[in-house]
Design a protein around this motif. Structure first.
Motif, mmCIF file in Angstrom:
data_model
loop_
_atom_site.group_PDB
_atom_site.id
_atom_site.type_symbol
_atom_site.label_atom_id
_atom_site.label_comp_id
_atom_site.label_asym_id
_atom_site.label_seq_id
_atom_site.Cartn_x
_atom_site.Cartn_y
_atom_site.Cartn_z
ATOM 1 N N ARG A 44 -18.226 -53.081 56.009
ATOM 2 C CA ARG A 44 -17.252 -52.352 56.800
ATOM 3 C C ARG A 44 -15.919 -53.075 56.785
ATOM 4 N N ILE A 85 -18.754 -43.051 56.480
ATOM 5 C CA ILE A 85 -17.719 -42.340 55.718
ATOM 6 C C ILE A 85 -18.305 -41.532 54.563
ATOM 7 N N SER A 145 -4.336 -49.294 55.059
ATOM 8 C CA SER A 145 -5.742 -49.666 54.965
ATOM 9 C C SER A 145 -5.839 -51.137 54.605
ATOM 10 N N TYR A 173 -10.023 -44.934 51.143
ATOM 11 C CA TYR A 173 -11.038 -44.031 50.579
ATOM 12 C C TYR A 173 -10.809 -42.612 51.103
ATOM 13 N N ASP A 218 -16.787 -46.342 60.229
ATOM 14 C CA ASP A 218 -16.658 -46.868 58.867
ATOM 15 C C ASP A 218 -17.947 -46.800 58.041
ATOM 16 N N THR A 219 -19.092 -46.989 58.677
ATOM 17 C CA THR A 219 -20.346 -46.997 57.915
ATOM 18 C C THR A 219 -20.864 -45.585 57.621
ATOM 19 N N ASN A 230 -11.423 -48.713 53.751
ATOM 20 C CA ASN A 230 -12.080 -47.524 54.309
ATOM 21 C C ASN A 230 -11.107 -46.354 54.459
ATOM 22 N N THR A 249 -10.241 -44.364 60.770
ATOM 23 C CA THR A 249 -11.592 -44.909 60.607
ATOM 24 C C THR A 249 -11.755 -46.010 61.646
ATOM 25 N N LEU A 303 -16.839 -46.988 47.677
ATOM 26 C CA LEU A 303 -16.408 -47.531 48.954
ATOM 27 C C LEU A 303 -16.553 -49.049 48.887
#
Ligand SMILES: Cc1cc2nc3c(=O)[nH]c(=O)nc-3n(C[C@H](O)[C@H](O)[C@H](O)COP(=O)(O)O)c2cc1C
Length: 192
Positions: A9, A175, A40, A47, A172-173, A44, A141, A5
């Protein structure tokens, strides 16, 4: 699969996923029944899109704006606000696949100003009519404020007879720690 990742973020772009330095994803086969279309800016959503593509053996197409977004967060927010008040960004879609072969379209987008990011909105404005008769689901996200009206936007697609399935959204944090939850949602959505 590249399971790394991007650091930070989406608000702190790593500068590698704004399409300035990276070729956009174009993974198109003749047989896939599911197509992941995603945008994207800072990696994020990409991913998530990679996981979706792998789990569902789907094709994958990354939306890109003709004029890439800045790596700087504030600059991007300013531009985004201007676009939302004026006109949405022009996309590069010359090589967009024909949707005919697909039953399910999975749309992946960051949340911008509590709605789908501008390039995804533009995609729907330009190509929404071609999605009629398809099953559509979106995954988003966000930075902790949820998916806003993303689902509503899809339900208002012209013409409104595409089947809109449930949505998935993740902060986002969180994921990486929720990969399994996302995979379950993907399986359920495919079977609907
Ligand atoms: C222009 C802009 C607007 C944003 N607006 C919101 C918002 O309204 N609500 C929210 O929860 N997150 C918001 N975010 C955070 C992103 O949705 C989040 O970081 C997302 O994971 C970024 O995805 P990406 O890395 O695929 O670009 C915003 C980010 C940007 C750049």
């Amino acid at each position: 699969m590249n399971t790394q990742l991007p650091k930070g973020r989406g608000a702190i772009s790593d500068g590698k996923d704004t399409n300035l330095n990276e070729a956009p994803t174009r993974l198109i086969t003749k047989n896939a029944k599911t197509l992941v279309i995603y945008f994207s800016r800072s990696g994020n959503t990409e991913y998530q899109a990679k996981i979706a593509q792998e789990v569902l053996h789907a094709d994958s197409y990354e939306l890109i704006a003709k004029n890439s977004y800045a790596t700087d967060y504030d600059e991007t927010v300013n531009r985004s606000n201007q676009e939302q008040a004026g006109s949405l960004p022009e996309l590069v879609t010359d090589d967009l696949p024909n949707f005919e072969q697909y039953d399910l379209l999975l749309l992946g987008s960051p949340i911008w100003s509590m709605t789908l990011a501008n390039p995804m909105q533009k995609f729907l404005e330009q190509f929404g009519r071609q999605l009629s008769g398809k099953r559509i689901a979106e995954f988003t996200t966000n930075a902790g404020f949820g998916a806003g009206n993303a689902q509503q936007v899809l339900k208002e697609l012209p013409p409104a007879f595409a089947t809109v399935l449930n949505e998935y959204t993740i902060k986002d944090t969180e994921i990486e720690e929720t990969n399994d939850q996302f995979k379950d949602w993907l399986q359920e959505t495919e079977e609907k």
